[in-house]
Write an enzyme that holds these catalytic residues in place. Structure first.
Site, PDB file in Angstrom:
ATOM      1  CE  LYS A 182      -1.607  -1.799   3.699  1.00  0.00           C
ATOM      2  NZ  LYS A 182      -2.303  -2.131   4.963  1.00  0.00           N
ATOM      3  CB  THR A 215      -6.478   7.826   7.397  1.00  0.00           C
ATOM      4  OG1 THR A 215      -5.496   8.386   8.292  1.00  0.00           O
ATOM      5  CG2 THR A 215      -6.810   8.836   6.307  1.00  0.00           C
ATOM      6  N   GLY A 217      -7.359   3.091  11.006  1.00  0.00           N
ATOM      7  CA  GLY A 217      -7.924   1.782  10.746  1.00  0.00           C
ATOM      8  C   GLY A 217      -8.080   1.416   9.282  1.00  0.00           C
ATOM      9  CB  THR A 218      -7.007   2.987   6.081  1.00  0.00           C
ATOM     10  OG1 THR A 218      -5.681   3.268   6.552  1.00  0.00           O
ATOM     11  CG2 THR A 218      -7.829   4.259   6.112  1.00  0.00           C
ATOM     12  N   GLY A 219      -5.846   0.237   7.183  1.00  0.00           N
ATOM     13  CA  GLY A 219      -5.186  -1.038   6.879  1.00  0.00           C
ATOM     14  C   GLY A 219      -5.964  -2.230   7.398  1.00  0.00           C
ATOM     15  CB  CYS A 220      -7.722  -2.823  10.623  1.00  0.00           C
ATOM     16  SG  CYS A 220      -6.360  -2.484  11.746  1.00  0.00           S
TER      17      CYS A 220
END
Length: 281
Positions: A182, A215, A217-220
Site C-alpha cells: 500500500k 484514516t 484503521g484503513t489497513g485493518c
C-alpha cells in the site's frame, strides 16, 4: 441438535487481531467491515489496547493458551471460510497462530503485518517479526504491508514506485504467495498500490488521494474486506479491487465527521449489504 430444515450458512470470516478500545481499528474495525460486506465475523483477540484517536496508551497481551482456545472454539463449532490476521505483538503469539492454521487446515488467509500504529507506537517486538515472516508469510494467500511496514521488513526506506516494486519482490522471495503493498504514505495527489503474485502477476492500482484526517484503521479495514471477498468466493484480484473500493467509499463517507480530537475512523457502515447466505453443502 439436528434440524433438516437448515438450508444455508453465512460466509464466515475469522479475525485474529488486537482490540482497539477506540473502535476505529483492530478487531472492532474488522467486525464492522465484515458485517457491512454481508459476512459473519468471528474473533480471536491477541491483545487488548487502551487507545483512542490520539494514540495508544497501553497494550496488554492475551496469553497464548487463551488465543488457542478462542481459535479452536470458533473453528470447531462454526467453521471458517477466510481468515484475517492483524496485530501479533509477541513471538509466542505468532507461533500459536501458525500452529492453529496447521491444526485446523485454515485457508484463504490475509496477513496484515501490523507493526507500527498511525500514531507511531510500536506494536510488535523484533523477535516476533522474524518468526512472523518465517511462519506466516508462506501460510497466507496475501500479505498487505504499508510502506512503513515494508520498509521495516526489507531494511531500507521506500520513496517511490521503483522502491515499492523492489520491496514487493523481496517479500515474495521471503515466502509470500502474493503481496499488496500500500503506497498511501508516498507524497502526491495520487495514491498507488501494487499487487504482485509469486506466479509473476503485477497490478498497479491508483486513485486520487482523499483529503481527510480520518484514516485510522484503513489497513485493518482493507485486509478484513479482502478476507470477506475471499469468503464470498471472489478470486484474489477481484477481492482486492472490491476491498479498495469499499475503503475509499468509507473514507469519503467519513471525511467530514469529527470523532475525538485526533485522526478519526472511517464510516464503515456507509452502505451495508444484507447478510449473504450460502447453500449448505
Amino acid at each position: 441438535m439436528s434440524d433438516t430444515s437448515f438450508q444455508f450458512e453465512y460466509p464466515r470470516v475469522l479475525s485474529i487481531a488486537g482490540s482497539d478500545s477506540g473502535g476505529g481499528a483492530g478487531i472492532q474495525a474488522d467486525l464492522k467491515t465484515i458485517a457491512a460486506l454481508g459476512c459473519y465475523g468471528m474473533t480471536a483477540i491477541t491483545a487488548l489496547t487502551a487507545q483512542n484517536t490520539l494514540g495508544v496508551r497501553a497494550i496488554h497481551g492475551v496469553p497464548p493458551d487463551i488465543l488457542r482456545h478462542q481459535i479452536d472454539a470458533v473453528v470447531e463449532d462454526i467453521g471458517v471460510d477466510a481468515v484475517k490476521i492483524g496485530m501479533l505483538h509477541a513471538l509466542e503469539i505468532v507461533l500459536a497462530v501458525a500452529e492453529a492454521i496447521d491444526r485446523h487446515a485454515l485457508r484463504k488467509i490475509v496477513l496484515d503485518p501490523v507493526m507500527v500504529a498511525t500514531s507511531g507506537a510500536v506494536l510488535i517486538d523484533n523477535p516476533a517479526i522474524v518468526v512472523l515472516v518465517r511462519e506466516l508469510f508462506p501460510r497466507a494467500v496475501l500479505v498487505t504491508p504499508n510502506l512503513d511496514e515494508a520498509a521495516l521488513l526489507v531494511g531500507r526506506p521506500l520513496r517511490n514506485a521503483q522502491d515499492m516494486e523492489f520491496a514487493a519482490s523481496e517479500l515474495l522471495a521471503r515466502g509470500a504467495h502474493a503481496v499488496l503493498l500500500k503506497g498511501g504514505h508516498l507524497p502526491g495527489d495520487t495514491v498507488i498500490d501494487l499487487l504482485v503474485t509469486a506466479e509473476g502477476g503485477k497490478h498497479w492500482m491508483q486513485a486520487l488521494r482523499i483529503q481527510t484526517p480520518n484514516t485510522h484503521g484503513t489497513g485493518c479495514t482493507l485486509s478484513s474486506a479482502i478476507a470477506a471477498g475471499l469468503a464470498l468466493g471472489q478470486p484474489l484480484f477481484e477481492a482486492v479491487e472490491m476491498a479498495r473500493a469499499y475503503v475509499r467509499a468509507a473514507m469519503l463517507a467519513g471525511a467530514k465527521v469529527k470523532t475525538g480530537a485526533g485522526g478519526g475512523p472511517l464510516n464503515h457502515g456507509h452502505a451495508p449489504v444484507p447478510m449473504r447466505l450460502k447453500p449448505l453443502v
